[in-house]
Motif scaffolding. Structure first.
Motif, PDB file in Angstrom:
ATOM      1  N   GLN A  79      16.547  12.960  17.070  1.00 53.36           N
ATOM      2  CA  GLN A  79      16.110  11.582  17.218  1.00 53.36           C
ATOM      3  C   GLN A  79      16.831  10.666  16.225  1.00 53.36           C
ATOM      4  O   GLN A  79      17.448  11.119  15.267  1.00 53.36           O
ATOM      5  CB  GLN A  79      14.591  11.491  17.013  1.00 53.36           C
ATOM      6  CG  GLN A  79      13.801  11.974  18.216  1.00 53.36           C
ATOM      7  CD  GLN A  79      13.739  13.483  18.284  1.00 53.36           C
ATOM      8  OE1 GLN A  79      13.398  14.123  17.305  1.00 53.36           O
ATOM      9  NE2 GLN A  79      14.077  14.039  19.424  1.00 53.36           N
ATOM     10  N   GLN A  84      21.487   5.284  22.614  1.00 54.09           N
ATOM     11  CA  GLN A  84      20.732   5.627  23.819  1.00 54.09           C
ATOM     12  C   GLN A  84      20.150   4.429  24.558  1.00 54.09           C
ATOM     13  O   GLN A  84      19.900   4.497  25.751  1.00 54.09           O
ATOM     14  CB  GLN A  84      19.591   6.592  23.452  1.00 54.09           C
ATOM     15  CG  GLN A  84      20.073   7.949  22.985  1.00 54.09           C
ATOM     16  CD  GLN A  84      20.966   8.633  23.999  1.00 54.09           C
ATOM     17  OE1 GLN A  84      20.646   8.692  25.178  1.00 54.09           O
ATOM     18  NE2 GLN A  84      22.106   9.125  23.555  1.00 54.09           N
ATOM     19  N   MET A  85      19.889   3.329  23.840  1.00 56.81           N
ATOM     20  CA  MET A  85      19.224   2.212  24.515  1.00 56.81           C
ATOM     21  C   MET A  85      20.207   1.390  25.351  1.00 56.81           C
ATOM     22  O   MET A  85      21.417   1.520  25.202  1.00 56.81           O
ATOM     23  CB  MET A  85      18.495   1.320  23.509  1.00 56.81           C
ATOM     24  CG  MET A  85      19.395   0.512  22.611  1.00 56.81           C
ATOM     25  SD  MET A  85      18.441  -0.435  21.389  1.00 56.81           S
ATOM     26  CE  MET A  85      17.942  -1.821  22.388  1.00 56.81           C
ATOM     27  N   MET A  86      19.631   0.572  26.248  1.00 54.90           N
ATOM     28  CA  MET A  86      20.468  -0.300  27.081  1.00 54.90           C
ATOM     29  C   MET A  86      20.116  -1.752  26.819  1.00 54.90           C
ATOM     30  O   MET A  86      18.941  -2.091  26.649  1.00 54.90           O
ATOM     31  CB  MET A  86      20.237  -0.008  28.568  1.00 54.90           C
ATOM     32  CG  MET A  86      20.742   1.338  29.027  1.00 54.90           C
ATOM     33  SD  MET A  86      20.360   1.631  30.764  1.00 54.90           S
ATOM     34  CE  MET A  86      21.942   1.386  31.509  1.00 54.90           C
ATOM     35  N   VAL A 136      14.715   1.141  26.359  1.00 48.56           N
ATOM     36  CA  VAL A 136      14.796   2.222  25.373  1.00 48.56           C
ATOM     37  C   VAL A 136      14.212   3.488  25.987  1.00 48.56           C
ATOM     38  O   VAL A 136      13.044   3.501  26.381  1.00 48.56           O
ATOM     39  CB  VAL A 136      14.027   1.857  24.076  1.00 48.56           C
ATOM     40  CG1 VAL A 136      14.019   3.031  23.110  1.00 48.56           C
ATOM     41  CG2 VAL A 136      14.650   0.636  23.411  1.00 48.56           C
ATOM     42  N   PRO A 137      15.003   4.534  26.118  1.00 53.87           N
ATOM     43  CA  PRO A 137      14.492   5.755  26.745  1.00 53.87           C
ATOM     44  C   PRO A 137      13.633   6.558  25.783  1.00 53.87           C
ATOM     45  O   PRO A 137      13.737   6.381  24.571  1.00 53.87           O
ATOM     46  CB  PRO A 137      15.758   6.528  27.076  1.00 53.87           C
ATOM     47  CG  PRO A 137      16.733   6.111  26.020  1.00 53.87           C
ATOM     48  CD  PRO A 137      16.406   4.684  25.681  1.00 53.87           C
ATOM     49  N   TYR A 182      12.851   9.096  23.452  1.00 50.96           N
ATOM     50  CA  TYR A 182      13.892   9.622  22.614  1.00 50.96           C
ATOM     51  C   TYR A 182      13.189  10.170  21.401  1.00 50.96           C
ATOM     52  O   TYR A 182      13.365   9.741  20.293  1.00 50.96           O
ATOM     53  CB  TYR A 182      14.849   8.480  22.281  1.00 50.96           C
ATOM     54  CG  TYR A 182      16.030   8.942  21.516  1.00 50.96           C
ATOM     55  CD1 TYR A 182      16.824   9.943  22.037  1.00 50.96           C
ATOM     56  CD2 TYR A 182      16.307   8.423  20.272  1.00 50.96           C
ATOM     57  CE1 TYR A 182      17.887  10.409  21.320  1.00 50.96           C
ATOM     58  CE2 TYR A 182      17.369   8.886  19.556  1.00 50.96           C
ATOM     59  CZ  TYR A 182      18.150   9.875  20.079  1.00 50.96           C
ATOM     60  OH  TYR A 182      19.197  10.338  19.361  1.00 50.96           O
ATOM     61  N   GLY A 183      12.314  11.126  21.653  1.00 50.67           N
ATOM     62  CA  GLY A 183      11.532  11.620  20.541  1.00 50.67           C
ATOM     63  C   GLY A 183      10.790  12.859  20.937  1.00 50.67           C
ATOM     64  O   GLY A 183      11.050  13.418  22.000  1.00 50.67           O
ATOM     65  N   PRO A 184       9.885  13.293  20.082  1.00 53.29           N
ATOM     66  CA  PRO A 184       9.179  14.548  20.328  1.00 53.29           C
ATOM     67  C   PRO A 184       8.404  14.512  21.642  1.00 53.29           C
ATOM     68  O   PRO A 184       8.087  15.551  22.202  1.00 53.29           O
ATOM     69  CB  PRO A 184       8.215  14.664  19.147  1.00 53.29           C
ATOM     70  CG  PRO A 184       8.675  13.677  18.133  1.00 53.29           C
ATOM     71  CD  PRO A 184       9.443  12.624  18.863  1.00 53.29           C
TER      72      PRO A 184
END
Lengths: 355, 178, 244
Positions: free
Chosen positions: A115, A174-176, B36-37, B39-41
């Protein structure tokens, strides 16, 4: 040109191509795989070359080879991979070769997690590899800013013959967001008479010796002095910083990258309520905007400074050096990829105001 | 206008795509937007989610901790995010997959049998578009035709034949909340 | 008076720093002669290693890189991809190529990278002071194998020419020695063939050269030549291992 909704990793890649980058060497690692994937698709279309190296070590040394041959070359990776590249980055700095290195930071130390994190601040800003050198470090906080930065990154690398690091957290990758890419079919490239392009003793171009070995103490010292002088010019000319509503602020926040945007949300929310807080966002982490930070916090109105980061007190050290004791500096941050929340920041600011 | 949404569900339910289409449509209509995808636990267990912000003003933080709307395609997602929704916000529940009701009384709940409605159109894959249609029918933050424009860009001309089916799905979803 | 011997034009007039009886000087001169004979000088770059040949950039009068330990094939790859119609060689020792740089050399060969590697195998680390190399012979005493290299403890010496010849991307792989005039002549022919392989864009090419290190072997130059012939050649057979 029209806006396009793009992932950070893809936008950064396209922006590099528009900036004249034609050579990419890399090794897969999460969360930056969209960069090599994009490059593998796009570079052949523009007559460039993408090569998946056998390791990050090989990749950075291929960048050394291509950059030394006069081309605009780059590599990208994420934290553990960037650790592997340090040998090459140190070599490239000493050999005075332009190179652009993207780090989409993930949690560390060790394999850490995948992350977003800001744990590689020290590594990027304080050297990373061995020896007396610096890399110019840019820290974007939006996809558009990342794109605009790529042209500057390649230009800076060429101007000062130095490695340049784009230090972004994994979230930027990762973001758009909508971006406007400046199309540049014929990027201008400076003349590189020092590059290895073939030597003709009867010609005017000197023989290229791209080297990081200076076995005589005096010779090594001459190199370091030359780099040092260059770094002084960089410090004078290349600092980038955003001061947001800092004038007359009671509390000044300091943060970079995505975290700075979370801070900005806190600033906006509190400003609407008439509470005076501001944000200093370093855009270059090296050279560090020492003066801007100092000026912002030295105002009479400022009661305290709060450094917010997704790491365990790294930016904090440079902020403290810049503040130089004129105001109390507090720290708010978590490692392990835990993003601070706007609510949490507001709560902390309110506590600071009461104190 | 500012909308902060969380879309959540199983991997493979098209949750990330729903968010991307909404963000792209917002961009085409001149709005500011971020996507925002997950993107974490929370990615563990095969669940996926994304946060989408639409705004008339420049967006500061792209992070959504308190959504104005929650769109959930499976039960674990509802359980995970229900408490985060802002009071007065709304929750869109895929009732084909979620057999419990929203517990909160300070939010508006919409139940959309996405999978059944998609099956009626003869293609289970458009369950996500049914849901996106439902959300748009409620929020009207972007036009359905703009979403289809974004979808066409995503699919490319070669797959343009899929647009009418997706239009039907969006409209069918939108009709659910009218 | 007729000139019967002169400095090769591709060598600078800097005197070599090598020890008496060292093989590097012979090989440097042959590489320079081949570049000269092939007429490729103004399109040639070299990559010097970490090891005794670290200052090679002072001797070869062509564009030169100095690479970090073991990374020369990666640096050469970067150059070759930018200038595909140029020629690039790496010059590496046994520690550089067969120990710390195994990944780089194997993958350069594996990609069929159109580069030429001159690999000096002297069965010891010269520059750092006579430590054990991956190519040191079983029983060979070095500063880090004071009781002689033990097969049980650290394996048998690695045969790079044989290994790289098994890789599809390699186009020319040979092993030579510089212990006598006949072998030196063969060695130069092999270096020329390796460069020609690159010119013909056939793939990766390498010449492994068995070379004496009298200083770290603790022998006189003449004894070193004998030791090479009696001990190294039986384990590292000379010849062409691959030619396409």
């Amino acid at each position: 040109m029209a806006l396009k909704l793009m992932k950070g990793c893809e936008a950064i890649s396209e922006a590099a191509i528009q900036a004249g980058c034609r050579y990419f060497f890399g090794y897969p690692i999460t969360p930056q795989n969209d960069v090599p994937e994009y490059m593998s698709r796009r570079l052949p279309e523009v007559g460039g070359c993408f090569l998946q190296a056998e390791s990050e070590l090989a990749a950075i040394n291929m960048v050394y080879g291509a950059g030394g041959a006069g081309a605009r070359a780059m590599t990208s990776s994420s934290s553990p991979g960037i650790s592997l590249k340090q040998e090459g980055i140190s070599t490239i700095a000493a050999a005075e070769i332009p190179a652009v290195i993207v780090n989409m930071m993930r949690g560390g130390p060790g394999l850490g997690n995948i992350q977003a994190s800001q744990g590689d601040y020290f590594q990027a800003v304080k050297g990373g590899g061995h020896g007396d050198y610096h890399a110019v470090v840019y820290a974007p906080s939006s996809i558009q800013e990342t794109c605009d930065m790529m042209q500057r990154a390649f230009d800076t690398a060429d101007t000062y013959r130095t490695p340049v690091i784009i230090l972004a957290d994994g979230l930027i990758g990762q973001m758009m967001e909508p971006v406007e890419l400046k199309e540049n079919p014929n990027p201008t490239m400076p003349d590189k008479p020092w590059a290895a392009t073939g030597y003709d003793p009867k010609g005017t171009k000197p023989r290229a010796v791209l080297n990081s070995l200076y076995i005589e103490t005096e010779d090594l010292n001459t190199l370091i002095d030359r780099l040092h002088a260059r770094y002084e010019v960089i410090k004078q000319k290349e600092v980038l910083v955003e001061c947001y509503n800092t004038e007359g602020a009671e509390i000044v926040l300091c943060a970079y990258g995505t975290v700075a945007r979370v801070c900005k949300a806190a600033v906006n929310e509190l400003n609407e309520k008439g509470i005076k807080v501001g944000l200093v966002r370093p855009i270059t982490l090296w050279p560090f905007p020492t003066e801007a930070v100092h000026d912002a916090v030295a105002q009479d109105s400022v009661k305290g400074v709060l450094t917010v980061e997704m790491s365990d007190g790294q930016l904090l050290e440079d902020i403290r050096l810049a503040v130089n004791g004129v105001k109390p500096v507090e720290f708010m941050g978590k490692a392990g990829s835990i993003m601070p929340t706007t609510e949490g920041i507001i709560e902390r600011i309110m506590k600071m105001r009461e104190a | 206008m500012i909308e902060k949404n969380i879309f959540a569900g199983f991997g493979g339910q098209g949750v990330l795509l729903m968010g991307q289409l909404l963000a792209a449509a917002a961009m085409h209509e001149g709005k500011h937007t971020t996507w925002v995808p997950s993107y974490g636990p929370e990615m563990r267990g095969g669940t996926a989610n994304c946060s989408v912000i639409l705004s008339d003003k420049e967006i500061d933080s792209p992070m959504v901790t308190r959504p104005t709307a929650l769109i959930v395609m499976n039960r674990p997602s509802l359980e995970k995010f229900e408490d985060t929704v802002l009071p007065g916000g709304s929750i869109f529940v895929n009732s084909s997959m979620i057999d419990v009701k929203v517990q909160r009384t300070d939010v508006k709940a919409y139940y959309v049998p996405c999978n059944e409605l998609a099956a009626e159109l003869g293609n289970n894959k458009v369950a996500n578009m049914i849901m996106l249609g439902a959300y748009l029918g409620y929020s009207k933050c972007v036009d359905i035709e703009t979403v289809l424009k974004a979808l066409l860009e995503k699919l490319g001309e070669r797959k343009a034949k899929l647009i009418p089916l997706n239009r039907e799905a969006l409209l069918k979803g939108a009709a659910c909340v009218k | 008076m007729a000139v019967i011997f002169d400095r090769t034009p591709v060598l600078t007039d800097v005197p070599f720093h090598y020890c008496p009886g060292c093989g590097h000087g012979i090989v440097h001169r042959m590489v320079a002669e081949v570049i000269d004979e092939l007429g490729i000088r103004n399109k040639t770059a070299g990559v010097a290693p970490v090891g005794c040949a670290v200052f090679m950039y002072n001797y070869m009068d062509v564009d030169m890189y100095e690479a970090a330990h073991g990374r020369a094939p990666a640096v050469a790859t970067g150059y070759k991809r930018v200038h595909p119609d140029h020629f690039i060689f790496t010059y590496q020792g046994d520690g550089d190529l067969a120990s710390i740089g195994t990944a780089e050399i194997v993958h350069a060969a594996h990609r069929g990278e159109k580069i030429t590697t001159i690999f000096i195998n002297n069965a010891i680390y010269g520059m750092t002071g006579g430590q054990m190399a991956p190519t040191s012979l079983v029983g060979q005493k070095t500063t880090t194998s004071p009781y002689g290299r033990s097969k049980e403890h650290c394996g048998e010496p690695i045969r790079m020419a044989e290994m790289l010849s098994t890789i599809n991307g390699s186009a020319y792989i040979a092993r030579c020695a510089v212990n006598n005039t006949a072998n030196i002549t063969r060695c130069k022919a092999a270096i020329k063939k390796a460069f020609q392989t690159q010119i013909d864009r056939k793939g990766f090419s390498m010449v492994e050269i068995l070379s004496p290190c009298p200083t770290n072997w603790g022998k006189s130059p003449v004894e070193a030549m004998q030791w090479l012939e009696e001990n190294m050649i039986p384990y590292y057979p000379l010849g062409t291992f691959k030619e396409v």
